[in-house]
Design an enzyme around this catalytic site. Structure first.
Site, PDB file in Angstrom:
ATOM      1  N   CYS A  12       0.408   3.394   3.432  1.00 39.91           N
ATOM      2  CA  CYS A  12       0.786   2.937   4.768  1.00 39.91           C
ATOM      3  C   CYS A  12       2.075   3.628   5.235  1.00 39.91           C
ATOM      4  O   CYS A  12       2.927   3.996   4.425  1.00 39.91           O
ATOM      5  CB  CYS A  12       0.969   1.411   4.776  1.00 39.91           C
ATOM      6  N   PHE A  18     -27.682   3.391 -10.593  1.00 34.71           N
ATOM      7  CA  PHE A  18     -26.914   3.920 -11.711  1.00 34.71           C
ATOM      8  C   PHE A  18     -27.461   5.286 -12.115  1.00 34.71           C
ATOM      9  O   PHE A  18     -28.648   5.419 -12.374  1.00 34.71           O
ATOM     10  CB  PHE A  18     -27.002   2.983 -12.907  1.00 34.71           C
ATOM     11  N   SER A  27      -8.987   4.139  -5.478  1.00 32.86           N
ATOM     12  CA  SER A  27      -7.999   3.201  -5.988  1.00 32.86           C
ATOM     13  C   SER A  27      -7.183   2.544  -4.886  1.00 32.86           C
ATOM     14  O   SER A  27      -6.323   1.718  -5.146  1.00 32.86           O
ATOM     15  CB  SER A  27      -7.081   3.897  -6.999  1.00 32.86           C
ATOM     16  N   HIS A  76      -6.879   2.033   1.793  1.00 37.23           N
ATOM     17  CA  HIS A  76      -6.352   2.711   2.982  1.00 37.23           C
ATOM     18  C   HIS A  76      -7.221   3.944   3.257  1.00 37.23           C
ATOM     19  O   HIS A  76      -7.507   4.714   2.342  1.00 37.23           O
ATOM     20  CB  HIS A  76      -4.892   3.118   2.754  1.00 37.23           C
ATOM     21  N   GLN A 127     -32.700  11.019 -10.676  1.00 38.43           N
ATOM     22  CA  GLN A 127     -33.958  10.336 -10.359  1.00 38.43           C
ATOM     23  C   GLN A 127     -33.679   9.377  -9.230  1.00 38.43           C
ATOM     24  O   GLN A 127     -32.634   8.724  -9.195  1.00 38.43           O
ATOM     25  CB  GLN A 127     -34.435   9.604 -11.627  1.00 38.43           C
ATOM     26  N   HIS A 173      -4.329   0.481   8.153  1.00 40.57           N
ATOM     27  CA  HIS A 173      -4.817   0.149   6.814  1.00 40.57           C
ATOM     28  C   HIS A 173      -6.209  -0.486   6.848  1.00 40.57           C
ATOM     29  O   HIS A 173      -6.961  -0.401   5.874  1.00 40.57           O
ATOM     30  CB  HIS A 173      -3.812  -0.818   6.161  1.00 40.57           C
ATOM     31  N   CYS A 190       0.843  -1.210   0.000  1.00 40.30           N
ATOM     32  CA  CYS A 190       0.000   0.000   0.000  1.00 40.30           C
ATOM     33  C   CYS A 190       0.873   1.254   0.000  1.00 40.30           C
ATOM     34  O   CYS A 190       1.733   1.413   0.858  1.00 40.30           O
ATOM     35  CB  CYS A 190      -0.901   0.006   1.237  1.00 40.30           C
ATOM     36  N   GLN A 224      -9.209  13.439  -0.056  1.00 46.54           N
ATOM     37  CA  GLN A 224      -8.431  14.328  -0.903  1.00 46.54           C
ATOM     38  C   GLN A 224      -8.854  15.783  -0.676  1.00 46.54           C
ATOM     39  O   GLN A 224      -9.939  16.055  -0.172  1.00 46.54           O
ATOM     40  CB  GLN A 224      -8.649  13.983  -2.377  1.00 46.54           C
ATOM     41  N   HIS A 278     -21.476  22.888   5.282  1.00 41.37           N
ATOM     42  CA  HIS A 278     -22.121  21.591   5.504  1.00 41.37           C
ATOM     43  C   HIS A 278     -21.324  20.495   4.815  1.00 41.37           C
ATOM     44  O   HIS A 278     -20.501  20.770   3.936  1.00 41.37           O
ATOM     45  CB  HIS A 278     -23.556  21.616   4.983  1.00 41.37           C
ATOM     46  N   HIS A 318      -8.464   7.281   3.446  1.00 39.45           N
ATOM     47  CA  HIS A 318      -7.899   8.566   3.032  1.00 39.45           C
ATOM     48  C   HIS A 318      -8.927   9.394   2.277  1.00 39.45           C
ATOM     49  O   HIS A 318      -9.908   8.877   1.755  1.00 39.45           O
ATOM     50  CB  HIS A 318      -6.662   8.360   2.153  1.00 39.45           C
ATOM     51  N   ASN A 351     -13.499   9.719  -1.492  1.00 34.97           N
ATOM     52  CA  ASN A 351     -14.123   8.646  -2.257  1.00 34.97           C
ATOM     53  C   ASN A 351     -13.861   7.368  -1.493  1.00 34.97           C
ATOM     54  O   ASN A 351     -12.717   6.960  -1.325  1.00 34.97           O
ATOM     55  CB  ASN A 351     -13.500   8.516  -3.654  1.00 34.97           C
TER      56      ASN A 351
HETATM   57  O1  LIG Z   1     -34.736   1.425 -16.692  1.00 33.60           O
HETATM   58  P1  LIG Z   1     -33.590   0.488 -16.427  1.00 33.60           P
HETATM   59  O2  LIG Z   1     -32.801   0.171 -17.665  1.00 33.60           O
HETATM   60  O3  LIG Z   1     -33.982  -0.725 -15.657  1.00 33.60           O
HETATM   61  O4  LIG Z   1     -32.642   1.311 -15.444  1.00 33.60           O
HETATM   62  C1  LIG Z   1     -31.537   2.059 -15.850  1.00 33.60           C
HETATM   63  O5  LIG Z   1     -31.905   3.268 -16.529  1.00 33.60           O
HETATM   64  C2  LIG Z   1     -32.638   4.227 -15.771  1.00 33.60           C
HETATM   65  C3  LIG Z   1     -32.818   5.467 -16.629  1.00 33.60           C
HETATM   66  O6  LIG Z   1     -31.584   6.031 -17.036  1.00 33.60           O
HETATM   67  C4  LIG Z   1     -31.925   4.559 -14.453  1.00 33.60           C
HETATM   68  O7  LIG Z   1     -32.763   5.361 -13.665  1.00 33.60           O
HETATM   69  C5  LIG Z   1     -31.551   3.293 -13.684  1.00 33.60           C
HETATM   70  O8  LIG Z   1     -30.787   3.637 -12.554  1.00 33.60           O
HETATM   71  C6  LIG Z   1     -30.749   2.368 -14.596  1.00 33.60           C
HETATM   72  O9  LIG Z   1     -30.395   1.180 -13.924  1.00 33.60           O
HETATM   73  O1  LIG Z   2      -7.618  10.568  -7.373  1.00 29.48           O
HETATM   74  P1  LIG Z   2      -8.021   9.128  -7.439  1.00 29.48           P
HETATM   75  O2  LIG Z   2      -8.528   8.589  -6.133  1.00 29.48           O
HETATM   76  O3  LIG Z   2      -6.980   8.252  -8.067  1.00 29.48           O
HETATM   77  O4  LIG Z   2      -9.256   9.119  -8.457  1.00 29.48           O
HETATM   78  C1  LIG Z   2     -10.610   9.164  -8.117  1.00 29.48           C
HETATM   79  O5  LIG Z   2     -11.023  10.436  -7.624  1.00 29.48           O
HETATM   80  C2  LIG Z   2     -10.929  11.540  -8.540  1.00 29.48           C
HETATM   81  C3  LIG Z   2     -11.510  12.767  -7.885  1.00 29.48           C
HETATM   82  O6  LIG Z   2     -12.859  12.571  -7.507  1.00 29.48           O
HETATM   83  C4  LIG Z   2     -11.644  11.223  -9.865  1.00 29.48           C
HETATM   84  O7  LIG Z   2     -11.367  12.237 -10.795  1.00 29.48           O
HETATM   85  C5  LIG Z   2     -11.210   9.882 -10.437  1.00 29.48           C
HETATM   86  O8  LIG Z   2     -11.985   9.570 -11.578  1.00 29.48           O
HETATM   87  C6  LIG Z   2     -11.386   8.786  -9.364  1.00 29.48           C
HETATM   88  O9  LIG Z   2     -10.975   7.550  -9.872  1.00 29.48           O
END
Ligand SMILES: O=P(O)(O)O[C@H]1O[C@H](CO)[C@@H](O)[C@H](O)[C@H]1O
Ligand SMILES: O=P(O)(O)O[C@H]1O[C@H](CO)[C@@H](O)[C@H](O)[C@H]1O
Lengths: 340, 340
Positions: free
Chosen positions: B55, B313, B162, B165, B324, B114, B52, B169, B297, B167, B154
């Site tokens: 670490c 998604f 990635s 550990h 949505q 870690h 890592c 940013q 906030h 962390h 993240n």
């Molecule tokens: O309608 P689906 O294909 O089941 O669902 C997908 O498309 C939708 C519309 O973009 C999204 O809200 C869902 O999160 C996604 O999984």
């Molecule tokens: O900087 P990292 O942890 O490698 O990368 C992650 O955070 C970034 C900032 O949100 C994003 O732009 C990257 O797409 C994500 O993979």
């Protein structure tokens, strides 16, 4: 304009359609990747799958049987996010503000062939999808309760697509969604000021130096917009100023289909995989207004960045700050063009 | 206000902080899921991992050796998206608009252990992270070229993290990112009109009926905002009107740490997994202005929807239309509260 600073140093670019910025970090693609890899499924699918609820003749979850369709098949989404028959209400209680939203959601199968995607279909086959989109836009749009029709496709499991059968969706509703609202405002302001189409004028500028143009035919240009967010984002724009795609001539419907075919086929070659993306068509609202400030277009937002298994994550900074990209629009164009 | 329509029918809610809408489809959580599942890694990690790069005592990719740190460790990002020494330039060529953007990006390790995450740390341990965030905000913010400091985390591979550990940013830069710009505008307009803090007044309203409040202590409220987008989104808001978190009293730094501890621990119980999210702190820009309209906030955007392996998604409609969500803010509160 070729400004080498844009290829070397971090900067932000302005999206003329939304009025927002994207942060570009050209040098950042060099960093090593130790994060999540996506599972790649390059298995050839069968042309018919008896467990698929979109294949012709199969039964859907609600008991309905799909017809033995031959090209395009459309039905109302069995789990629609928008309902057409819900009551009208609103909440206006201090800082709690809400409004009922009604609409109609449909699913459109592009082909009965379970193994295909748009990238495997001919322009003539895609033209039938275009006709179906037009019919839907017209029919839904003529409903007095529907003021906007959003046509889109989620392709690939990584894009939340729950079924690999080639299909897209149409969500239509009574008010303008956020992204459409922004584009409406930007285009309207430009049109009022210049009496010309924002995207039309942009196309003219891009045609001059060709730096971001991937492909063009008589009616359409395929390009990576200057302000692209996703690594291989692209846009299909009609050369003529049309508010929506019902204004296409018969010849243009085929040229449009060709543009989709060319772009999606090139996409599949980038990482030798069925290239995931969300695509969407933005066009004039169906609110009965003139809407001549609109210039319709179709955008593709593909998530892959480095390989078939490494995508760009729009997380932390992107959620709380601005979208950020690691390769420039211009280098993406070069990579895609080399595959045409 | 309890409006049962909000639990039954699709509607949109207004985000008072960004001025944008979210589409809510309460009935939609019932649909079956046949799409992509995330890999769940519930393996206990070792407290030290020799591979890592975060670490203590280990060597990073650029050859630098991490000190044997005991609580928090901060360094400049080895692959920063923003550079501090790049030239100033701008492009103003018709519809092509760009500006150089400089900044400083840092990585902050929350603990040398870690195996941990914030959810496994005590309020006293988290308080040290809060102190470090404050130091960074102060130091970076005093740089005349830095006008905004974005602190974020993240967490989890599904959020593009990635390295497991613990962390976060810090990306600091010369201009306001999109989301901050929107919140700046909304808060400023409200403050000019009402001479009070938008979030302060919102808190007061939420305290009346408690429907969306998860937890509170003397200084802070943890709630699911009325306009939440992500399934289990939550927000930590200070009760006092403070433009940024340097205004906290010593007691408040510990109360803030407690709020983080309580929320992240509850999150881990929802699906019995180390709960992924992106979190971020929005507070006043460091541009030397008064900024009394700001009320700082911290927000948490977790992607999981139905289980440790099924996420929401944000694709197609969400990218081209509006965000949505499938369960209401109020039902999310009930689920989280039951786990406190
Ligand atoms: O309608 P689906 O294909 O089941 O669902 C997908 O498309 C939708 C519309 O973009 C999204 O809200 C869902 O999160 C996604 O999984
Ligand atoms: O900087 P990292 O942890 O490698 O990368 C992650 O955070 C970034 C900032 O949100 C994003 O732009 C990257 O797409 C994500 O993979």
């Amino acid at each position: 304009m070729e400004n080498s600073n844009l290829q070397d140093y971090s900067h932000k670019r302005f999206n003329i359609l939304t009025g927002e910025w994207v942060l570009v970090s050209p040098h950042r693609a060099k960093r090593p990747w130790q994060g999540q890899n996506e599972t790649v499924n390059n298995e050839k699918r069968p042309t018919y799958d008896k467990t698929c609820y979109l294949c012709a003749g199969n039964t859907r979850i609600n008991g309905e049987v799909n017809p033995k369709y031959e090209d395009v098949f459309i039905f109302t989404n069995d789990f629609a996010a928008l309902q057409s028959d819900s009551p009208k209400f609103n909440v206006n209680d201090g800082l709690l503000i809400a409004e009922s939203e009604t609409g109609i959601c449909k699913v459109i199968c592009f082909s009965p062939d379970h193994s295909k995607s748009l990238a495997d279909m001919s322009p003539l086959e895609i033209q039938k999808v275009v006709y179906a989109w037009q019919d839907q836009y017209k029919e839904l749009g003529s409903n007095p309760k529907i003021n906007y029709v959003q046509i889109f496709e989620n392709k690939g499991a990584v894009m939340g697509c729950s079924n690999p059968h080639p299909h897209g969706q149409i969500w239509s509703q009574s008010t303008l969604p956020n992204e459409v609202y922004k584009k409406n405002t930007q285009q309207l302001n430009y049109f009022n000021k210049n009496s010309s189409s924002l995207l039309g004028d942009y196309l003219e500028q891009e045609s001059e130096n060709q730096e971001r143009i991937i492909f063009e035919n008589d009616g359409f240009v395929v390009l990576v917009p200057f302000w692209a967010i996703w690594p291989f984002e692209a846009m299909i724009v009609p050369k003529r100023h049309m508010a929506n795609f019902l204004e296409m001539t018969e010849a243009e419907t085929l040229q449009y289909a060709e543009a989709i075919a060319v772009l999606t086929k090139a996409y599949d070659k980038i990482f030798n995989t069925s290239f995931p993306y969300s695509s969407g068509i933005h066009q004039s609202p169906t609110n009965g207004k003139e809407n001549t400030h609109w210039h319709w277009h179709m955008s593709f937002y593909p998530p892959l960045l480095r390989s078939a298994s490494v995508k760009k994550f729009m997380v932390g900074y992107e959620m709380f700050g601005s979208p950020q990209r690691d390769i420039t629009a211009e280098s993406a164009v070069k990579m895609i063009k080399a595959l045409l």
